[in-house]
Design a protein around this motif. Sequence first.
Motif, short mmCIF file in Angstrom:
data_model
loop_
_atom_site.label_atom_id
_atom_site.label_comp_id
_atom_site.label_asym_id
_atom_site.label_seq_id
_atom_site.Cartn_x
_atom_site.Cartn_y
_atom_site.Cartn_z
N VAL A 1 19.82 -42.06 -25.03
CA VAL A 1 20.26 -41.68 -26.38
C VAL A 1 19.06 -41.68 -27.33
CG1 VAL A 1 21.67 -42.36 -28.35
CG2 VAL A 1 22.62 -42.49 -26.03
N TRP B 1 27.53 -38.50 -21.96
CA TRP B 1 28.06 -38.24 -23.30
C TRP B 1 28.55 -36.79 -23.35
CZ3 TRP B 1 28.87 -41.92 -26.87
CH2 TRP B 1 28.20 -43.14 -26.72
N LEU C 1 21.62 -36.27 -22.79
CA LEU C 1 22.93 -36.84 -23.17
C LEU C 1 24.00 -36.48 -22.14
CD1 LEU C 1 22.78 -36.20 -27.01
CD2 LEU C 1 22.53 -38.39 -25.82
#
Length: 606
Positions: free
Chosen positions: A311, A373, A368
């Motif tokens: 991240v 995510w 990501l």
Amino acid sequence: MSTVAAVSLAACLAIGPAATAFAAPVVAEASPSASESADAKTLRIATAGFVDTFNPFISIYLTPTNIIRYVYESLVQNDAEDGSPTEGLAEKWEASPDGMTWTFTLHEGMKWSDDEPITSADVKYTYESMMNDPMLGTANGNLVANFESVETPDDLTVVINLKTPQAPNPGTEIPVLPEHIWSEVDDPTTFTNDADVVGSGPYTLESYSANQSITLKANPNFWRGAPKIDGIQYIYYTNSDAQIQALRAGEVDLVTGLTDTQMTALEGEEGITTHAGTGRRFTSLSVNAGAETPEGVAYGTGSPALKEPAVREAIRLGIDQESLLKNVLGGYGAPATSFIPIAFEKWHLPDDDEAIVSFDPDAAMAKLDDAGWVAGADGIREKDGNRLSIRLLADAEDIVEMSASEYLVPWMADIGVELKLETTDSDTISDRTAVSDYDMYFSGWSVNPDPDYQLGINLCSSRPDAEGNGATSQDGYCNPEFDALYAEQHSELDEAKRAEIVHDMLRMHYEDVAQITLWYGQSLEAYRSDRFTGFTTQPADNGIIANQAGYWGYYTVEPVVDEASSAAEQSGPGAALWIGLGVLVVAAGVVAIVIVRRRKTAGDRE
């Protein structure tokens, strides 16, 4: 005063309109009385800088530490030419071949501003105070961490015995204090030291009125010789535009931390000179990757998502540094690679280092994706029911922070990160970051010519406790491998090998994404060149005037003399006499005035 929070202090060192304005903004208008009291030999500086304390053991804010550099000489000074070690209180020094012992010889005949002699006992008192009381090591404690003992065989000799070989000169960056003053203070940790200060530098601190003014006066006992002006007065203004107007009106003589727009507006104005210097400062986004005490106890409200390296890496990849430089700084700066600015080329992590990445939103999104995510209905990513939402603290009164935020928010949205901008005042930012109540905030530091201090405040042991008390940390970073390399570079006497280790440390710090360094901004300054001249930049080649790693910028400044007097002085006594005779033929009364003025200006220049 009580020990201040390292992280919160970093917050208050966050970028602002200027080098001095990189500290917290102020809340007061200019002091009319301060302005009116200025004269031709008092340099008036507009400031918005926050003052925590003028206690050299404690203070780490930019404005007070810059003033402390002018008030207290170190054993070894940073040269104006290139920042290399040069004479301070010590006229010479020698390291033993194994780097375990450094011997310093002080200049003879030095005096404190109260005429008491400066001796090796003052140095010993200062160093041992920091070694024996962690509170007194708040500001520079890591610089004496390797000291085994300090000996003073005579009044002019200081011997520092080290625990391990040390490459950085141990006499730099530590203000030496007068023992006869400080040993009489009941509690040096709470001593504010803000009036009638006894010092050894070119100026002494005469008075301080919070958010109003700071007054320095020339020290006639300074070992290099007294300054050519009587003193310096820092005058507070509520905002940078007010500072600009004060400069135009002649109410102040120097303004730092201009924006590019302000710089352009002042260029070419009569009586004003603008200057863009390559400085020693970096600007960054501090990332809360999980605050912990030195004992490893977690605290704070940082987003759990930022504990994931992927991240943090994605956020970096989603930021276009070049656009920020162009659109926020007007091109006055360079992209940053690490917390060692490009001004210190020897230590700086090169732009082409293998670790350095460029703006790449696709790569950010891929990271990501790989980390699990997934984009939700509104484009913001989610994982395990948690939304990828990050808070960004910004100072509502800081033009640069607000401008940069306008770019960061949509850039993060483009890669699926919700960046929630929380604008507030600098005091609130300081309070919140002290207890790790943040995800990211704008930060920045001014770095010394030797990287040891800045590297040292990234050690695990430099983290404060959960209330923000204790040591000073840059970003709450902790990596045992980094710590091991720190010890290695600290003892490496071969400078080329030491530089390689420093680069390894910066590369590790970069890859861990403890922070996202944004830029090395130039210091934009303007001064009344019709009133003062002789400012010295550091480094000499296009360096900065204010906020140097030394006292050169204002030490050499002198009042501008009128052309007639200057011509007379430069042409010698004969020419001066002819000028005087010529004026006599015209009007004897006028001659009297000219002579008086010439005497005054001649005195000014001595």
